[in-house]
Each structure stands twice: as C-alpha cells, then as structure tokens.
Design a protein around this motif. Structure first.
Motif, PDB file in Angstrom:
ATOM      1  N   ARG A  40       0.833  -1.211   0.000  1.00  0.00           N
ATOM      2  CA  ARG A  40       0.000   0.000   0.000  1.00  0.00           C
ATOM      3  C   ARG A  40       0.866   1.260   0.000  1.00  0.00           C
TER       4      ARG A  40
ATOM      5  N   ALA B 202       5.855  12.158  -1.373  1.00  0.00           N
ATOM      6  CA  ALA B 202       6.456  10.914  -1.841  1.00  0.00           C
ATOM      7  C   ALA B 202       7.656  10.533  -0.962  1.00  0.00           C
TER       8      ALA B 202
ATOM      9  N   GLU C  35       4.271   6.004  -5.204  1.00  0.00           N
ATOM     10  CA  GLU C  35       4.387   6.140  -6.660  1.00  0.00           C
ATOM     11  C   GLU C  35       3.395   7.161  -7.188  1.00  0.00           C
ATOM     12  N   LYS C  36       2.152   7.123  -6.693  1.00  0.00           N
ATOM     13  CA  LYS C  36       1.137   8.085  -7.126  1.00  0.00           C
ATOM     14  C   LYS C  36       1.545   9.508  -6.763  1.00  0.00           C
ATOM     15  N   ALA C  37       2.074   9.717  -5.534  1.00  0.00           N
ATOM     16  CA  ALA C  37       2.459  11.065  -5.118  1.00  0.00           C
ATOM     17  C   ALA C  37       3.581  11.596  -5.987  1.00  0.00           C
ATOM     18  N   ARG C  38       4.539  10.744  -6.291  1.00  0.00           N
ATOM     19  CA  ARG C  38       5.651  11.208  -7.105  1.00  0.00           C
ATOM     20  C   ARG C  38       5.192  11.490  -8.531  1.00  0.00           C
ATOM     21  N   ALA C  39       4.243  10.617  -9.037  1.00  0.00           N
ATOM     22  CA  ALA C  39       3.732  10.850 -10.395  1.00  0.00           C
ATOM     23  C   ALA C  39       2.962  12.156 -10.462  1.00  0.00           C
ATOM     24  N   ALA C  40       2.314  12.523  -9.339  1.00  0.00           N
ATOM     25  CA  ALA C  40       1.554  13.772  -9.297  1.00  0.00           C
ATOM     26  C   ALA C  40       2.447  14.968  -9.036  1.00  0.00           C
TER      27      ALA C  40
ATOM     28  N   GLN D  34       2.467   1.887  -3.445  1.00  0.00           N
ATOM     29  CA  GLN D  34       1.534   2.456  -4.430  1.00  0.00           C
ATOM     30  C   GLN D  34       1.292   3.939  -4.154  1.00  0.00           C
ATOM     31  N   GLN D  35       1.121   4.287  -2.843  1.00  0.00           N
ATOM     32  CA  GLN D  35       0.862   5.698  -2.491  1.00  0.00           C
ATOM     33  C   GLN D  35       2.069   6.573  -2.828  1.00  0.00           C
TER      34      GLN D  35
END
Length: 409
Positions: free
Chosen positions: A366, A383, A372-377, A369-370
């Motif tokens: 979990r 991140a 990766e999403k923060a860094r992608a955003a 995934q969180q």
C-alpha cells in the motif's frame, strides 16, 4: 753601764728598753757583762720578730681560721706588751695591729662568703622543694620517683642553713615526698586490684576456650575464638608473674582447636581437589557435545553428565566459578537449541508469524503504491515521507520473513 739605741743596763744589772712612753724594765742580769745582758734580751726580741713573721706568713698563705689567728696575735701581743725584750717593740705592736686588720678583713670576707653560700644554698633548697612539690602531683611513677631520690642526694650535698629555715624547708620537702609516695602506693594498690580482676576474667576466658577446644563446629567456634581474643585484649594485663602463664593456657586451648580444624580442612581440600579433577573431566565431556547437531542425543548425554556431576560433591571455592561456568555454557547451548526447536515446530507460533508477515506485506504494498502516485503527481515531499515510512515497514517485513523461515517455510 752598757747602752744600745733600744735599751741599756745600769750598774745594778737592771735591763731597760726604750719606748715612746719612756724606759721600761725588761729584767735583771747578774750572770755576766752588761753587753751580754743586752745581747740576751735582743735575741728575745729577734725571737718575737721570727714568730710574728711566721704568723704573718700563715695568715697570708694558709687557710688559718680567724679565731686561731686572733688567738695567736693575742699571745704575741702579750709578749710584746710584757716588754721582756730589747728592740723596737712599737714596730712589733704595729705589725700585730696591721695583722689584726688583715685577720679582721679576712673574717669579714669569710663571713660574707658564708652569707653568700648560705643564700645560694637557701635558693638551691627552695628550688628543690618547689620541684619536689611539683613532682608530688606527677603520675610518672618511675621517672618522678627516681628524680625525687636524686633530689634527696642533691639536698644532702648542700650546706645547712640556720636551723629554723633549714627545718622548715626540709619539712616541706619531706611532705612532698610523702604525698607522692602515698599517691603511688594507692595507685599500685588499685592497679593490683584491677589486675586481680583481670586475672579472674581471663581465667573465665581460658575456661571457655578450653571447653571449645574439641568442637567440630568449625565456623561458629572459630568466630567465637575471635570474640574471645578481642575480650582478652580488652581485659588488660594481669599481674606480671601470672600473665605469661594465663596467655600460654589460653593459646594452648586455641591451638588444639585450630590444629584439629587445620587437619580436617587439609583432608577436605585434598578431597575437593580430587573432585575438581573429576568435574573437569565431565566438563570436557560435555563440551564435546558442541556444536549441537542431534538435540535429543545431546540432551540425554547432558542429563547423564549432570547426574554424575551432582554425585561428585564440592570443589575448592576459588575454582568453583570457572568449572561451573564451563558446564553452564553447555547447558545454555542445549537450552537455546531446545527453544529454537520449539519455535520451529510450534503451529500457533507459526500461524502468528504468518499473520504478522501478511499484514506487513499488505502495508508495504500500500505504501509503495501511495508513494508512486504522489511522485507521479509531482508531490515530492509527500512521496519522500511515504518512502521513509515504506523503508521502515520493509525492514520489519524482512525480519518477519526471516522468523517465518525458521518454521520451515
């Protein structure tokens, strides 16, 4: 008639001597010529001169007493005054007068010397009395006693004073000596009483020491002997002739006990050294079980070794930590192997470990995934924070997986 400057003889044979007060009859001469008469009485004058010269020499060169010198001068003066000689009798009287002055001066000198000597003796005796009175209060019995005896000898060597003064000083001196003697006598009488009490106390200590001498309760009895020794020292000293005998008896009673204890301890020490050698063999046998490859066999072997170990008995105290440490190390190794085996084969523990591992794995997935999403955003700070938390959970997961592997997968 015959005549000389100091005398003459008339036609009847009467002999005269000339003096400042006129002529005086010296005597009469019938046996020869007038010249012989004058010569005879002139010789008597010369005899007086010789006697006066001798007396002058004695007064000036000897310790002739004033009394004896005065008596001699008086005797010669009687002869000169009697005038039974022809010559310058006035000069002889003058010489006797001068000699009397010398004797009188000598008498005064000696009187003054005696006065000085008496005053010095008085001062010396007063000093002796003062010192004796000071010593009378001293507790240094031997030193003060010897000093007082020395003061008596000094006193005897001093001149006597007038009777009243000498008696008064001697009375004070004697009183001081008597006071010291009475105090010393009382002190030693009390000391004798105290030493007799000490002797009786030590007799009781000896009786107890002798009663304990055959005891085999080594520790308790040795402690009591130490107490008895302290009581002995605290008791003081008995009479000199008794102290040595008392100590010999007290020491002999202790020696009996401590020699018996020493013999017993020597036998025990020999037995314990033998026990140590046997336990060292068992420790070496136990150490051969390491590292443990067959837990069941190792446990059985260690049990056998332990039974034989307990049957051996005590070893020397200073060797006990080392030898027991060697056996303890083997025992701990077996215990740790048993605990590891138990954890590996315990289904409940395995289930708890598997459950914990699954929870940690879910948390790691979990967080990954969180992050990766923060860094992608583009939220770099969030991140980074999530990745730090992820690292901590991953470490816990790794530990849990390792523990789970110990249960065989």
């Amino acid at each position: 008639m015959s005549s000389e400057p100091w005398g003459r003889v008339d036609e009847t044979g009467t002999v005269y001597v000339r003096t400042a007060d006129g002529e005086k009859v010296v005597g009469s001469w019938q046996a020869g010529s007038p010249d012989e008469a004058l010569a005879y009485f002139e010789r008597k004058f010369e005899g007086l001169v010789v006697e006066i010269e001798l007396l002058e020499r004695r007064v000036k060169t000897t310790d002739l007493s004033a009394k004896d010198a005065t008596t001699a001068i008086g005797h010669l003066r009687e002869q000169v005054d009697a005038g039974h000689a022809v010559g310058d009798l006035a000069s002889l009287s003058g010489r006797l007068d001068e000699l009397t002055g010398v004797v009188d001066a000598r008498r005064e000198e000696r009187k003054a010397a005696r006065a000085r000597q008496s005053e010095e003796a008085r001062g010396a005796k007063e000093a002796l009395v003062a010192e004796a009175e000071e010593l009378a209060a001293s507790d240094q019995w031997r030193t003060a006693g010897e000093r007082l005896r020395g003061l008596v000898d000094t006193w005897k060597g001093l001149p006597r004073l007038d009777r009243k003064t000498d008696d008064e000083l001697w009375h004070r001196f004697s009183q001081a000596r008597s006071a010291f003697s009475k105090r010393r006598k009382a002190h030693f009488a009390a000391l004798d009483t105290q030493r007799e009490d000490t002797r009786r106390r030590k007799e009781k200590l000896i009786a107890e020491a002798e009663a304990l001498s055959d005891s085999t309760d080594w520790g308790t009895t040795a402690a009591r002997y130490r107490d008895l020794m302290r009581e002995w020292k605290a008791a003081g000293r008995a009479q000199r002739d008794a102290e040595e005998d008392l100590w010999a008896r007290f020491r002999a009673a202790q020696d009996v006990f401590f020699q018996a204890r020493g013999s017993t301890f020597a036998e025990r020490d020999a037995e314990q050294r033998d026990n140590l050698a046997r336990k060292e063999e068992l420790a070496a046998e136990a150490e051969k079980l390491l590292p443990i490859t067959d837990l069941r066999a190792a446990r059985a072997a260690l049990r056998s070794i332990g039974e034989r170990w307990e049957a051996i008995g005590h070893v020397p105290r200073d060797a006990r930590p080392a030898i027991e440490g060697r056996m303890g190390a083997v025992d701990r190794a077996v215990s740790e192997a048993e605990e590891t085996e138990w954890r590996r084969t315990n289904p409940e523990a395995r289930a708890r470990a598997a459950g914990l591992t699954g929870q940690l794995q879910d948390a790691v997935d979990r967080l990954r995934q969180q992050a990766e999403k923060a860094r992608a955003a583009g939220n770099t700070a969030k991140a980074d924070k999530l990745e730090q938390e992820l690292a901590g959970r991953q470490a816990l997961l790794d530990q849990a997986l390792k523990g789970l592997a110990e249960f065989g997968g």
